[in-house]
Design an enzyme around this catalytic site. Structure first.
Site, short mmCIF file in Angstrom:
data_model
loop_
_atom_site.label_atom_id
_atom_site.label_comp_id
_atom_site.label_asym_id
_atom_site.label_seq_id
_atom_site.Cartn_x
_atom_site.Cartn_y
_atom_site.Cartn_z
N HIS A 175 67.50 19.70 9.86
CA HIS A 175 66.92 21.04 9.75
C HIS A 175 66.02 21.07 8.54
CE1 HIS A 175 69.33 23.71 12.62
NE2 HIS A 175 69.62 22.46 12.95
N TYR A 199 70.29 33.47 8.25
CA TYR A 199 71.17 34.19 7.33
C TYR A 199 70.64 35.61 7.26
CZ TYR A 199 73.09 29.75 5.51
OH TYR A 199 73.72 28.53 5.35
N PRO A 239 81.83 30.16 1.86
CA PRO A 239 81.04 29.32 2.77
C PRO A 239 79.54 29.60 2.81
CG PRO A 239 82.33 30.92 4.01
CD PRO A 239 82.75 31.06 2.58
N LYS A 288 78.45 24.70 0.75
CA LYS A 288 78.52 23.72 -0.33
C LYS A 288 79.85 22.95 -0.40
CE LYS A 288 74.59 23.70 -2.41
NZ LYS A 288 73.97 23.19 -1.18
N TYR A 311 69.94 24.70 -1.83
CA TYR A 311 70.49 24.56 -0.46
C TYR A 311 70.49 23.10 -0.01
CZ TYR A 311 71.68 26.11 4.24
OH TYR A 311 72.34 26.33 5.43
C1 PHB Z 1 78.36 26.38 9.97
O1 PHB Z 1 77.57 25.99 10.83
O2 PHB Z 1 79.57 26.36 10.16
C2 PHB Z 1 77.85 26.90 8.67
C3 PHB Z 1 76.50 26.73 8.36
C4 PHB Z 1 76.01 27.23 7.16
C5 PHB Z 1 76.86 27.89 6.29
C6 PHB Z 1 78.20 28.05 6.59
C7 PHB Z 1 78.70 27.55 7.78
O3 PHB Z 1 76.35 28.40 5.15
#
Ligand code: PHB
Length: 398
Positions: A79, A208, A300, A304, A392
């Site tokens: 990504h 997000y 989450p 990280k 990130y």
């Molecule tokens: C996930 O795909 O489980 C996932 C992706 C990004 C995050 C948290 C969880 O920030």
């Protein structure tokens, strides 16, 4: 009289057979350093425990360069950016353009499967389903792990160095006396409601989203399975939600003038995930070293957790290699301080992403508007975008 105890000797005893413990075991074995891993869960339980799914480029490199197998590159998805969505509009953060890096979507359970298979292939000593694990004598030159095997055999492992990679409920951490340990801890007034659904992807990259109804994350697993989350009350009962109610809740958090419509499908898993920030300082006591969730937990947002665990393990491996191959303690002595520098940067990043994207139920109108101002400042400037992109995708060093 108690039953006779089998005694085994090794260089490094590792408590915890999740990705951190197995990665360390794999790296040590490749360098010719003898080690044994003990894990209380069985293989199947770890394999089916769903965690986050984003790997920083440094984590991918560690997995790939150490010869685990090539699945992270062949099965994972690169990504090059994410979408930050607020006010119903998407703002792309282009990682490649901003910092020349990417992340990989590759779930943590796949990382576990790969590492467990590599340890098996290389005849590694990994003991699953053990019970009554204790660690002893951690400040001596012979720390010990005592446990009972699945078949009832009582075992004592005598090692030179003991590593606690046994997760957020770590028993190893408790071997650091309270008067030398600082526990830094915050709780959040929300949790994540997570689902797995049989549906095609709703968007090419992760979204997000901050909305007046709270946060939502639209993530992915494959062409046919998707992972999504939305901010909820920590006391929420996941099983009380119908599929329709879940989809409606997710949809209203991404609603906007561009008409973004989530592709719905059957939901086959739904759960509420805990949310907290924690750091144990120091990460060492005598000959005991903590790695991963045993030493720190992040919320989450920003994914990280596993990345930090793998960064700890990379550092610890070099320190152990230098100790066993060259007899030098310098890197081991620096481990806690060096690892904690990255841990605190990641704590800040996770906290920042969380506070910027979530809405507290008691937030004043000022707070809500202020957060939107913050998002506008970050997405509206190349400097702001770069700050986010670097955190990130993973800082180049500690
Ligand atoms: C996930 O795909 O489980 C996932 C992706 C990004 C995050 C948290 C969880 O920030």
């Amino acid at each position: 009289m108690s039953a006779p105890r089998t005694t085994v000797t090794t260089q490094v005893g590792i408590v915890g057979g999740g990705p951190a413990g197995l990665m360390l075991s794999h790296l040590l074995a490749k360098a010719g350093i003898d080690n044994i891993v003990v894990e209380k869960r069985d293989h199947e339980t770890i394999r089916t425990t769903h965690r986050a799914g984003i790997l920083e480029h440094g984590s991918v490199k560690l997995l790939n360069d150490s010869g685990v197998n090539g699945r992270v590159l062949s099965e994972g998805h690169r990504h090059d950016g994410i979408d930050l969505r607020f006010g119903g509009r998407s703002h792309r953060i282009d990682f490649q353009d901003l910092v020349g890096e990417s992340v990989w979507l590759y779930p943590q359970n796949e990382v576990f499967v790969d590492l467990a298979a590599a340890r098996e292939r290389d005849s590694g000593d990994v003991r699953y389903s053990v019970r009554d694990t204790e660690v002893l004598d951690v400040t001596t030159a012979t720390p010990k792990i005592r446990f009972t095997e699945a078949d009832g055999t009582e075992v004592e492992i005598r090692c030179r160095i003991l590593v606690g990679a046994d997760g957020s409920q770590s028993i190893c951490r408790r071997a650091i006396p309270a008067d030398v340990r600082s526990d830094h801890f915050i709780e959040y007034p929300f949790a994540w409601f997570g689902i797995l659904t049989e549906a095609p992807p709703s968007a090419p990259e992760l979204i997000y989203a901050r909305s007046e109804h709270g946060f939502a994350l639209i993530s992915q697993r494959s062409e046919t399975v998707q992972r999504m989350y939305f901010q909820c009350d920590p006391a929420e009962d996941a099983s009380a939600w119908t599929e329709e109610r879940i989809w409606d809740e997710l949809q209203r958090r991404v609603e906007g003038p561009d008409g973004l419509e989530l592709k719905r499908g059957r939901i086959f898993e739904q759960m509420v995930l805990p949310f907290r920030s924690y750091v144990c300082e120091p990460l060492r006591h005598g000959n005991l070293f903590l790695a991963g969730d045993a030493g720190h937990t992040v919320p989450p947002t920003g994914a990280k957790g596993l990345n930090l665990a793998l960064a700890d393990v990379g550092l610890l491996f070099h320190a152990l290699d230098s100790f066993f191959s060259a007899g030098s303690s310098t890197l081991l002595d620096a481990y806690s301080e060096t690892a904690l520098r990255r841990v605190w940067k990641a704590q800040n990043f996770s906290y920042w992403m969380t506070s910027m994207l979530h809405t507290r139920s008691d937030a004043t109108p000022f707070e809500r508007k202020r957060s939107l101002g913050e998002l506008a400042a970050v997405t509206g400037s190349r400097y702001g975008q770069q700050y986010l992109a670097e955190g990130y995708t993973g800082w180049p060093d500690n």
